[in-house]
Design an enzyme around this catalytic site. Structure first.
Site, mmCIF file in Angstrom:
data_model
loop_
_atom_site.group_PDB
_atom_site.id
_atom_site.type_symbol
_atom_site.label_atom_id
_atom_site.label_comp_id
_atom_site.label_asym_id
_atom_site.label_seq_id
_atom_site.Cartn_x
_atom_site.Cartn_y
_atom_site.Cartn_z
ATOM 1 N N CYS A 9 42.125 38.325 50.106
ATOM 2 C CA CYS A 9 41.731 37.565 48.915
ATOM 3 C C CYS A 9 41.354 36.123 49.261
ATOM 4 C CB CYS A 9 42.892 37.614 47.921
ATOM 5 S SG CYS A 9 42.709 36.536 46.495
ATOM 6 N N CYS A 15 42.901 33.412 47.049
ATOM 7 C CA CYS A 15 44.329 33.266 47.364
ATOM 8 C C CYS A 15 44.516 32.241 48.486
ATOM 9 C CB CYS A 15 44.932 34.598 47.799
ATOM 10 S SG CYS A 15 44.904 35.886 46.527
#
Length: 104
Positions: A29, A32
Protein backbone atom coordinates in the site's frame (compact mmCIF):
# COMPACT_ATOMS: atom_id res chain seq x y z
CA UNK A 1 5.16 2.50 17.72
CA UNK A 2 3.61 -0.81 18.67
CA UNK A 3 3.32 -3.65 16.15
CA UNK A 4 0.03 -5.45 16.68
CA UNK A 5 -0.72 -9.12 16.14
CA UNK A 6 -3.65 -11.40 16.94
CA UNK A 7 -1.78 -12.34 20.13
CA UNK A 8 -1.40 -8.83 21.56
CA UNK A 9 -4.33 -6.88 20.04
CA UNK A 10 -6.71 -7.34 22.98
CA UNK A 11 -4.10 -6.38 25.57
CA UNK A 12 -2.50 -3.47 23.69
CA UNK A 13 -5.66 -1.94 22.19
CA UNK A 14 -8.80 -3.10 23.95
CA UNK A 15 -7.19 -3.11 27.40
CA UNK A 16 -5.33 0.20 27.06
CA UNK A 17 -6.01 2.95 29.57
CA UNK A 18 -5.33 5.65 26.97
CA UNK A 19 -6.60 6.07 23.40
CA UNK A 20 -4.92 3.88 20.76
CA UNK A 21 -4.73 4.92 17.10
CA UNK A 22 -4.46 1.72 15.06
CA UNK A 23 -3.00 2.03 11.58
CA UNK A 24 -4.37 -0.80 9.42
CA UNK A 25 -1.79 -1.09 6.61
CA UNK A 26 -0.17 -3.47 4.13
CA UNK A 27 3.29 -3.74 2.57
CA UNK A 28 1.96 -3.14 -0.98
CA UNK A 29 0.00 0.00 0.00
CA UNK A 30 1.65 3.21 -1.25
CA UNK A 31 -0.52 5.62 0.76
CA UNK A 32 0.24 3.53 3.89
CA UNK A 33 3.95 4.29 3.39
CA UNK A 34 3.15 8.00 2.89
CA UNK A 35 1.27 8.26 6.18
CA UNK A 36 3.86 6.39 8.29
CA UNK A 37 6.14 9.43 8.91
CA UNK A 38 3.10 11.53 9.83
CA UNK A 39 2.09 8.95 12.44
CA UNK A 40 5.65 8.99 13.82
CA UNK A 41 5.41 12.78 14.21
CA UNK A 42 2.05 12.51 15.97
CA UNK A 43 3.48 9.85 18.28
CA UNK A 44 6.48 12.08 19.10
CA UNK A 45 4.24 15.06 19.88
CA UNK A 46 1.21 13.38 21.48
CA UNK A 47 2.65 10.07 22.74
CA UNK A 48 1.74 10.94 26.31
CA UNK A 49 -1.96 11.14 25.30
CA UNK A 50 -2.32 8.53 22.55
CA UNK A 51 -0.63 5.27 21.63
CA UNK A 52 0.13 4.69 17.94
CA UNK A 53 0.01 1.07 16.78
CA UNK A 54 0.27 -0.69 13.41
CA UNK A 55 -1.57 -3.80 12.28
CA UNK A 56 -0.70 -5.49 8.99
CA UNK A 57 -4.14 -6.11 7.47
CA UNK A 58 -2.83 -8.84 5.14
CA UNK A 59 -1.40 -10.80 8.07
CA UNK A 60 -4.49 -10.36 10.27
CA UNK A 61 -7.60 -10.18 8.02
CA UNK A 62 -9.86 -11.39 10.84
CA UNK A 63 -9.12 -8.30 12.95
CA UNK A 64 -9.44 -5.96 9.97
CA UNK A 65 -12.80 -7.50 9.09
CA UNK A 66 -14.06 -7.31 12.69
CA UNK A 67 -13.54 -3.54 12.70
CA UNK A 68 -14.96 -2.84 9.25
CA UNK A 69 -11.68 -2.07 7.49
CA UNK A 70 -12.42 -2.21 3.75
CA UNK A 71 -9.61 -0.06 2.34
CA UNK A 72 -6.07 0.84 3.32
CA UNK A 73 -4.83 2.78 5.07
CA UNK A 74 -7.56 2.97 7.67
CA UNK A 75 -6.86 4.57 11.04
CA UNK A 76 -9.16 3.52 13.87
CA UNK A 77 -9.07 5.34 17.19
CA UNK A 78 -9.98 3.09 20.10
CA UNK A 79 -11.05 4.43 23.49
CA UNK A 80 -12.04 2.05 26.27
CA UNK A 81 -12.03 -0.83 23.80
CA UNK A 82 -14.41 0.82 21.31
CA UNK A 83 -13.79 2.51 17.95
CA UNK A 84 -14.68 6.19 18.42
CA UNK A 85 -13.23 7.50 15.16
CA UNK A 86 -12.29 5.92 11.83
CA UNK A 87 -10.23 7.75 9.22
CA UNK A 88 -9.92 6.30 5.72
CA UNK A 89 -7.02 7.11 3.43
CA UNK A 90 -3.83 9.10 3.85
CA UNK A 91 -4.20 12.70 5.01
CA UNK A 92 -1.81 15.50 5.91
CA UNK A 93 -0.88 15.81 9.59
CA UNK A 94 -3.05 18.86 10.28
CA UNK A 95 -6.12 17.10 8.85
CA UNK A 96 -5.44 13.96 10.90
CA UNK A 97 -5.08 16.04 14.06
CA UNK A 98 -8.33 17.86 13.25
CA UNK A 99 -10.10 14.50 12.90
CA UNK A 100 -8.66 13.34 16.23
CA UNK A 101 -9.43 16.57 18.07
CA UNK A 102 -11.63 16.00 21.09
CA UNK A 103 -10.47 12.39 21.40
CA UNK A 104 -6.82 12.85 22.39
Amino acid sequence: MITLTADNFAEQVLGSDKPVLVDFWAEWCGPCKMIAPVLEQIEAEYGDRVTIAKLNADDHPEISSRYGVLGLPTLSLFKNGEVVQQIKGAKPKRMLLADLEGHI
